[in-house]
Design a protein around this motif. Sequence first.
Motif, PDB file in Angstrom:
ATOM      1  N   LYS A   1       0.465  -1.024   0.153  1.00  0.00           N
ATOM      2  CA  LYS A   1      -0.392  -0.091   0.349  1.00  0.00           C
ATOM      3  C   LYS A   1       0.908   1.468  -0.206  1.00  0.00           C
ATOM      4  O   LYS A   1       0.220   1.918  -1.102  1.00  0.00           O
ATOM      5  N   LYS A   2       2.359   0.896   0.912  1.00  0.00           N
ATOM      6  CA  LYS A   2       2.872   2.085   0.987  1.00  0.00           C
ATOM      7  C   LYS A   2       3.328   2.286  -1.252  1.00  0.00           C
ATOM      8  O   LYS A   2       4.288   4.207  -1.134  1.00  0.00           O
ATOM      9  N   LEU A   3       3.722   1.560  -1.321  1.00  0.00           N
ATOM     10  CA  LEU A   3       4.332   1.655  -2.740  1.00  0.00           C
ATOM     11  C   LEU A   3       3.731   1.801  -3.141  1.00  0.00           C
ATOM     12  O   LEU A   3       3.808   2.619  -4.466  1.00  0.00           O
ATOM     13  N   LYS A   4       2.196   1.376  -3.961  1.00  0.00           N
ATOM     14  CA  LYS A   4       1.221   2.435  -4.004  1.00  0.00           C
ATOM     15  C   LYS A   4       0.500   3.955  -4.475  1.00  0.00           C
ATOM     16  O   LYS A   4       1.082   4.927  -5.011  1.00  0.00           O
ATOM     17  N   GLN A   5       1.350   4.457  -2.733  1.00  0.00           N
ATOM     18  CA  GLN A   5       1.026   6.195  -2.426  1.00  0.00           C
ATOM     19  C   GLN A   5       2.709   6.537  -3.152  1.00  0.00           C
ATOM     20  O   GLN A   5       2.414   7.289  -3.325  1.00  0.00           O
ATOM     21  N   LEU A   6       3.249   5.446  -3.128  1.00  0.00           N
ATOM     22  CA  LEU A   6       4.775   5.765  -3.086  1.00  0.00           C
ATOM     23  C   LEU A   6       4.846   6.854  -5.086  1.00  0.00           C
ATOM     24  O   LEU A   6       5.673   7.452  -5.511  1.00  0.00           O
ATOM     25  N   VAL A   7       4.427   5.415  -5.245  1.00  0.00           N
ATOM     26  CA  VAL A   7       3.532   5.745  -7.356  1.00  0.00           C
ATOM     27  C   VAL A   7       3.239   6.626  -7.438  1.00  0.00           C
ATOM     28  O   VAL A   7       3.424   7.708  -8.551  1.00  0.00           O
ATOM     29  N   ALA A   8       2.229   6.576  -6.800  1.00  0.00           N
ATOM     30  CA  ALA A   8       1.081   8.174  -6.537  1.00  0.00           C
ATOM     31  C   ALA A   8       1.910   9.565  -6.485  1.00  0.00           C
ATOM     32  O   ALA A   8       1.946  10.223  -8.128  1.00  0.00           O
ATOM     33  N   GLU A   9       2.904   9.081  -5.464  1.00  0.00           N
ATOM     34  CA  GLU A   9       3.512  10.527  -5.412  1.00  0.00           C
ATOM     35  C   GLU A   9       4.465  10.912  -6.229  1.00  0.00           C
ATOM     36  O   GLU A   9       4.303  12.430  -6.352  1.00  0.00           O
ATOM     37  N   LEU A  10       5.271   9.617  -6.466  1.00  0.00           N
ATOM     38  CA  LEU A  10       6.801   9.756  -7.727  1.00  0.00           C
ATOM     39  C   LEU A  10       5.373   9.871  -9.083  1.00  0.00           C
ATOM     40  O   LEU A  10       6.185  10.931 -10.223  1.00  0.00           O
ATOM     41  N   GLU A  11       4.727   9.943  -9.130  1.00  0.00           N
ATOM     42  CA  GLU A  11       3.942  10.132 -10.620  1.00  0.00           C
ATOM     43  C   GLU A  11       3.357  12.033 -10.355  1.00  0.00           C
ATOM     44  O   GLU A  11       4.037  12.648 -11.667  1.00  0.00           O
ATOM     45  N   VAL A  12       3.057  12.383  -9.538  1.00  0.00           N
ATOM     46  CA  VAL A  12       2.520  13.840  -8.779  1.00  0.00           C
ATOM     47  C   VAL A  12       3.916  14.539  -9.526  1.00  0.00           C
ATOM     48  O   VAL A  12       4.394  15.580  -9.751  1.00  0.00           O
TER      49      VAL A  12
ATOM     50  N   GLN B   1       7.046  13.787 -10.839  1.00  0.00           N
ATOM     51  CA  GLN B   1       7.513  13.154 -12.080  1.00  0.00           C
ATOM     52  C   GLN B   1       6.701  14.463 -12.832  1.00  0.00           C
ATOM     53  O   GLN B   1       7.372  15.520 -13.448  1.00  0.00           O
ATOM     54  N   GLY B   2       5.138  15.057 -12.542  1.00  0.00           N
ATOM     55  CA  GLY B   2       5.367  16.126 -13.362  1.00  0.00           C
ATOM     56  C   GLY B   2       5.148  17.579 -12.700  1.00  0.00           C
ATOM     57  O   GLY B   2       5.644  18.842 -13.598  1.00  0.00           O
ATOM     58  N   GLN B   3       5.766  17.290 -11.731  1.00  0.00           N
ATOM     59  CA  GLN B   3       6.620  18.350 -10.813  1.00  0.00           C
ATOM     60  C   GLN B   3       7.922  18.960 -11.464  1.00  0.00           C
ATOM     61  O   GLN B   3       8.385  19.784 -11.914  1.00  0.00           O
TER      62      GLN B   3
ATOM     63  N   ASN C   1       9.714  21.693 -13.337  1.00  0.00           N
ATOM     64  CA  ASN C   1      10.238  22.431 -12.693  1.00  0.00           C
ATOM     65  C   ASN C   1      11.934  22.292 -14.082  1.00  0.00           C
ATOM     66  O   ASN C   1      13.112  22.958 -14.517  1.00  0.00           O
ATOM     67  N   ALA C   2      11.408  21.193 -14.368  1.00  0.00           N
ATOM     68  CA  ALA C   2      12.812  20.731 -16.127  1.00  0.00           C
ATOM     69  C   ALA C   2      12.047  22.207 -17.038  1.00  0.00           C
ATOM     70  O   ALA C   2      13.964  22.888 -17.842  1.00  0.00           O
ATOM     71  N   ARG C   3      11.531  22.232 -17.651  1.00  0.00           N
ATOM     72  CA  ARG C   3      10.738  23.516 -18.457  1.00  0.00           C
ATOM     73  C   ARG C   3      11.643  23.994 -17.639  1.00  0.00           C
ATOM     74  O   ARG C   3      11.889  25.257 -18.968  1.00  0.00           O
ATOM     75  N   LYS C   4      10.662  25.012 -16.333  1.00  0.00           N
ATOM     76  CA  LYS C   4      11.583  25.703 -16.240  1.00  0.00           C
ATOM     77  C   LYS C   4      13.076  26.157 -16.452  1.00  0.00           C
ATOM     78  O   LYS C   4      13.350  28.060 -16.872  1.00  0.00           O
ATOM     79  N   TYR C   5      13.554  24.787 -15.949  1.00  0.00           N
ATOM     80  CA  TYR C   5      14.990  25.333 -16.231  1.00  0.00           C
ATOM     81  C   TYR C   5      15.975  26.167 -16.962  1.00  0.00           C
ATOM     82  O   TYR C   5      16.624  26.562 -16.890  1.00  0.00           O
TER      83      TYR C   5
END
Length: 787
Positions: free
Chosen positions: A516-527, A529-531, A535-539
């Motif tokens: 369950k923690k891994l699923k939550q972490l994957v969701a957080e990583l997806e968010v 990744q978008g950020q 940030n890469a674009r802004k950089y």
Amino acid sequence: MAAETDLSTPASSASSSARRLRRIAICLLLVQAGALGLKAWEERQSADLAALAVMEREALAVAERLSGRVGSARTALRVAADAGRLSRAENVTDAIEDAAVLRDALTAPEGGRRRAAAETAAGLRDRGEEAGLSALGDIVVLSSSSRGTEVIAYGMAETWMPAAAGNRRFALHAEDGVGLAGVGALERMDPTETGFQRQRDGERRATACAPVPASNLSLCSSAPAPLFAAADLARVSIYLLLFAAPALAILSLFGALAGRRAAPPPAASAPASSEPAHNVDFALEGAQAGVWERRDGEPGAVINDQYAKMLGVEGGGLLTDNAFLKLVYEEDRPRMSRALDTAMDGGEFRETFRTYVSSGKSWVELRGRETRASKPGERHVAGLALDVTERTLTEERLKIAERRLRAALEGFTGPVALWDKRNRLLFWNPAFEDLFGLSGQLRLGISYDTVSVARAAAIREEKFSDFDKEAELLQLASGKWLQIVKRPTPDGGSVTIGVDVTENLQSQSQLERQRKKLKQLVAELEVSQGQAEENARKYEEAKRTAENAAEAKSSFLANMSHELRTPLNAINGFSEILANELFGPLGDKRYEEYARDIHAAGGHLLDMINDILDMSKIEAGKMTIDPKPIDPVDPVDAAVRILRRRAEEKGVRLVLRTGRDLGEIEADHRAMRQMVINLTANALKFTDAGGDVTVTVERANGEILITVADTGVGIPAEHLPRLAQPFEQVRDTTVSREGTGLGLALTKSFAEMHGGRLEIESEVGRGTTVRIRLPAIAAKTAATDAA
């Protein structure tokens, strides 16, 4: 005629005996066939009862699980009702499809699921029950809030029940006749008709039901139970073999007797044939059996050659008792001596003893009985001697194996119990007695059901295993989890084995939490990744902006430097003319001082502009060097000579030290001189009068080391990483130090352009040491050039 009568009488008697033997043989075969058939039928009944008992326990466990889900649903319903949000109860479990207040549900349109559930709940309220089955196949749960408001929840019965496993099916039934099949359709079953029934399609099924607590429901489990299965075929084959063996023996014996009767009697004058005796000896030898005979008045027994071979003596004949006892194993001699003394007392004789032969120790079994003597009053005992060495060794190995197995089972930490084919207890280990709290309650022959009831007090929770569908998981009062597996044994019984799976279940629970923690972490990583992409674009945009700004800055500094150098050269030239009074005296000494100050300030400003211009060229990649083989001491000495006057004016000792055999270095003379000037000027700037600045040139490990060490104020350790960056200075709060902070940055850049590096060491109050490491030309190359 008399002769014919005499001849026909034996034939008639033989025929009568044959018929009698035939009837006896047929009766024996019929009796044996009947006994084997009854035995097979008894085992079949035992197997059916055992299968039905398993299904009853399974139905009871599923009913308890369903009751637990009903209890959880009632709790969620009560909490949601107290909070005034019944819709939250639907989120607790997927089994609840809808929840409502009972009085509101009774006003729903007829024919709908809510109205049917409300009518069922009203009946539950009148009977004081918690759950029931509606006419539309929904499980209805009745509860009430803390204020007394009655609320209901319902959902399809299939979602409340476990999935069918293999050919196993489950069904729910209510006392009012409402019935619903679970996963996999079943014909309607009456909960009171448990056992074996034949369905409409001719299939024979086993059915077991159990009541669901606090409801009018019964949960039934059903599975196919064919009257004749593959296991029955194997059992019938075994019984047929058991029947065929004695049948063939009887028929063979009957045929032999019939052939003997049909053979013509031998002529009176014909001599007796020795063929039967030869056949008997051959049969005895093949069976590893010998013959012995003992008569009154003889000091021993007469034995044949095969018996003599067993005893390790040569040839048969008379063997005295003393000679025989010498061949017997010493521990067996007293017993065999008593047996020989009583051998002629009548009855049967049977003793086993050990003897030594050339191949080692062997076991011999003597069997005999009193036979008819040739003379009246004479006693005569005869019998067989059998070599039972292999059988005895096998029995001993089996006993040893049994003892080892028993010791292993008794030392096993998990519970182990052995049951016969009628589910009666045959063996149990101490762990079985201790873990289930059955001390003093177990005895041989106690039934499995009685033991199951007795152990219930020590069990906190019971459920089926997710790994083995035929195993059950038990949680003891101590919190320990056991996986109990019951497996059949070849003799028709069964063995129960328990394994401690507490750590496995804990690991499984922890793994589930980690999943369950891994699923939550994957969701957080997806968010993230978008950020990160944003940030890469802004950089990239900031990088392009910074590069454009840097390029503009470099262009501006280069243009500005060129524009400023022209007036500065004029200022410096005119101020030098005024200071030196080339065209006559100025009239006042202060004018001379002012002119020298102007010249010094202009020179300093020009140096700064040159440094800025060089730094801009380096950053823009336009700075180039012209490396050539040179003596490393030349540019260093030139730089020291330029700054020696400044050192003398400040009262600082400036010393140059050079090593031997330095060889040559591939470098730009101007860049090296500039590096040493920058480092030495910094050292002089931060060293007070009376201090020392030492410049050293040496060779070490294939490198040229140029070291500038001073005894000045030093640099704090936390500021060292900032040095050698453009426009970075460590400001001293007590002394004002002039400069732009470009000296170290230029020196580092020049060193790296030569393939070297810059190192800085400093200690506050003790001074600073700066090293330039540059690659030297290989000694071989230098030697070749010198040649």
